[in-house]
Design a protein around this motif. Sequence first.
Motif, short mmCIF file in Angstrom:
data_model
loop_
_atom_site.label_atom_id
_atom_site.label_comp_id
_atom_site.label_asym_id
_atom_site.label_seq_id
_atom_site.Cartn_x
_atom_site.Cartn_y
_atom_site.Cartn_z
N GLN A 35 0.71 -1.29 0.15
CA GLN A 35 0.27 -0.03 -0.21
C GLN A 35 1.06 1.32 0.11
OE1 GLN A 35 -3.42 0.57 -0.27
NE2 GLN A 35 -3.51 -1.85 -0.69
N MET A 36 1.94 1.45 0.67
CA MET A 36 2.81 2.43 0.51
C MET A 36 3.36 2.59 -0.74
SD MET A 36 2.99 4.30 3.34
CE MET A 36 4.70 5.24 3.37
N ILE A 77 0.40 4.64 -2.28
CA ILE A 77 0.53 5.98 -1.66
C ILE A 77 1.47 6.83 -2.17
CG2 ILE A 77 0.53 7.08 0.34
CD1 ILE A 77 -0.81 4.82 1.65
N SER A 126 1.10 7.82 -5.73
CA SER A 126 0.21 8.99 -5.86
C SER A 126 0.92 10.35 -5.49
CB SER A 126 -0.90 8.69 -5.31
OG SER A 126 -0.82 9.25 -3.69
N GLU A 127 1.92 10.27 -5.03
CA GLU A 127 2.75 11.36 -4.72
C GLU A 127 3.77 11.81 -5.83
OE1 GLU A 127 1.76 13.62 -2.57
OE2 GLU A 127 0.26 12.16 -1.67
N TYR A 166 8.96 12.39 6.60
CA TYR A 166 7.72 12.80 5.97
C TYR A 166 7.73 14.33 5.51
CZ TYR A 166 6.81 8.58 8.56
OH TYR A 166 6.86 7.35 9.09
N ALA A 167 8.25 15.14 6.40
CA ALA A 167 8.65 16.49 6.18
C ALA A 167 9.52 16.67 5.10
CB ALA A 167 9.26 17.31 7.44
N LEU A 169 7.37 16.76 1.93
CA LEU A 169 6.51 17.80 2.00
C LEU A 169 7.47 18.88 1.46
CD1 LEU A 169 3.81 18.17 2.78
CD2 LEU A 169 4.41 19.14 4.80
N ARG A 206 7.54 22.25 -5.65
CA ARG A 206 6.80 22.37 -6.93
C ARG A 206 5.95 23.44 -6.85
NH1 ARG A 206 4.98 16.47 -6.89
NH2 ARG A 206 3.17 17.24 -5.90
N ALA A 254 5.11 26.27 -9.66
CA ALA A 254 3.97 26.69 -10.28
C ALA A 254 3.82 28.52 -10.05
CB ALA A 254 2.86 26.14 -9.52
N LEU A 300 -1.30 27.78 0.71
CA LEU A 300 -1.03 26.73 0.88
C LEU A 300 0.22 26.43 1.24
CD1 LEU A 300 -2.80 24.59 0.63
CD2 LEU A 300 -1.98 24.09 -1.90
N PHE A 322 1.84 24.45 4.59
CA PHE A 322 2.84 23.64 4.64
C PHE A 322 3.93 23.88 5.55
CE2 PHE A 322 2.11 21.14 0.57
CZ PHE A 322 0.62 20.95 0.94
#
Lengths: 168, 168
Positions: B15-16, B19, B22-23, B92-93, B96, B102, B106, B138, B142
């Motif tokens: 599953q990871m 996941i 999807s990132e 995890y940070a 992020l 990214r 943009a 956003l 973050f």
Amino acid sequence: MPDTADKAISEFVEQMGLIIQSEGLPRIAGHIVGLMIMHEGPFSLTQLAERLSVSRASISTNTRLLEDLGVIVRHAKPGDRQDYFRLGQQPYARILRGVVRRMRRARDVIESTRDALPEGMADAQERLQELDAFYEALTESFLNVIDAWDAETQGSTKQKRDGVRPSP
Amino acid sequence: MPDTADKAISEFVEQMGLIIQSEGLPRIAGHIVGLMIMHEGPFSLTQLAERLSVSRASISTNTRLLEDLGVIVRHAKPGDRQDYFRLGQQPYARILRGVVRRMRRARDVIESTRDALPEGMADAQERLQELDAFYEALTESFLNVIDAWDAETQGSTKQKRDGVRPSP
DNA sequence: TAGTTTGTTCAGTCAAGACTGAACAAACTA
DNA sequence: TAGTTTGTTCAGTCTTGACTGAACAAACTA
């Protein structure tokens, strides 16, 4: 010098394709959104297809997708059989809601893994807990942004919008 | 009943993969992270390849990728020629931060489009401004999460962590 | 009625990029 | 020296899913 403007516009539409693509949506969906940011529209399906040099099938599929996400809205002109599309309310917040849904699914996976894990793996439990807390913080943070956006854009009432949700 | 545990673990690793995918990262990168959440390790490149039933080339590429992101760290055991890997600090940070990068890109696109747009398109300007403000909110949000994480996990000093950054 | 127009759907093509196997360099061992 | 072990790199394969063209249904027009 409308040449420069046209160039800037098509460049932006192109780039929005890439940006949206990096969010996991089809490139053409990004082109549609980009075009609608540049021109209010509304656009018919055929107009979109011609303007973006892309098949009507693709436009149909992607307008449907964006419509389901609530990013664009479809409406009819009286006495015209065609459907017309334009940006919906808070289109960006809508996309964000999709991200929140993805995160909820991820947290479900974490939770069920934690449930299934045996006693012995205390350290794994700890790391899972940490990951879950991270997702929680992120979700919270997203919802803040969405709330603030709703309040600012929508409500003429302009209620509380202090950037932080009340602590539980 | 270690069978249930094994099943839960490989399910989580699998599953990871999805996941992380999807990132926008390769699936195998997710498998590696998932495995390292389940078992602290450290793991050698060969161990990872065997455990995940995947070629050593893939492991080499993906450990490199994760290392560049700062999600995992590589270190050596004295008297052992192999490299060993384990999760880094605040993995995890780190991911992020990539998202923040990214978004900055943009916003650059938005800004240069606004600069190139002619006078006449006031409404397009307005919509671009709105999109940029959204990205700004956003990003801010973050960075708050990242800061809070840093403070909580790392600093025993536990400095200011009020959930809001000081206004500029 | 037959003929358009419009949107949808589906089988098929195509492209991007993840993954592999093989070749390789570097550092070691016997 | 020749032979391992380890990690990297690169050409090639294979999978995923975006996109197209064609066929279709529905709603209209003449």
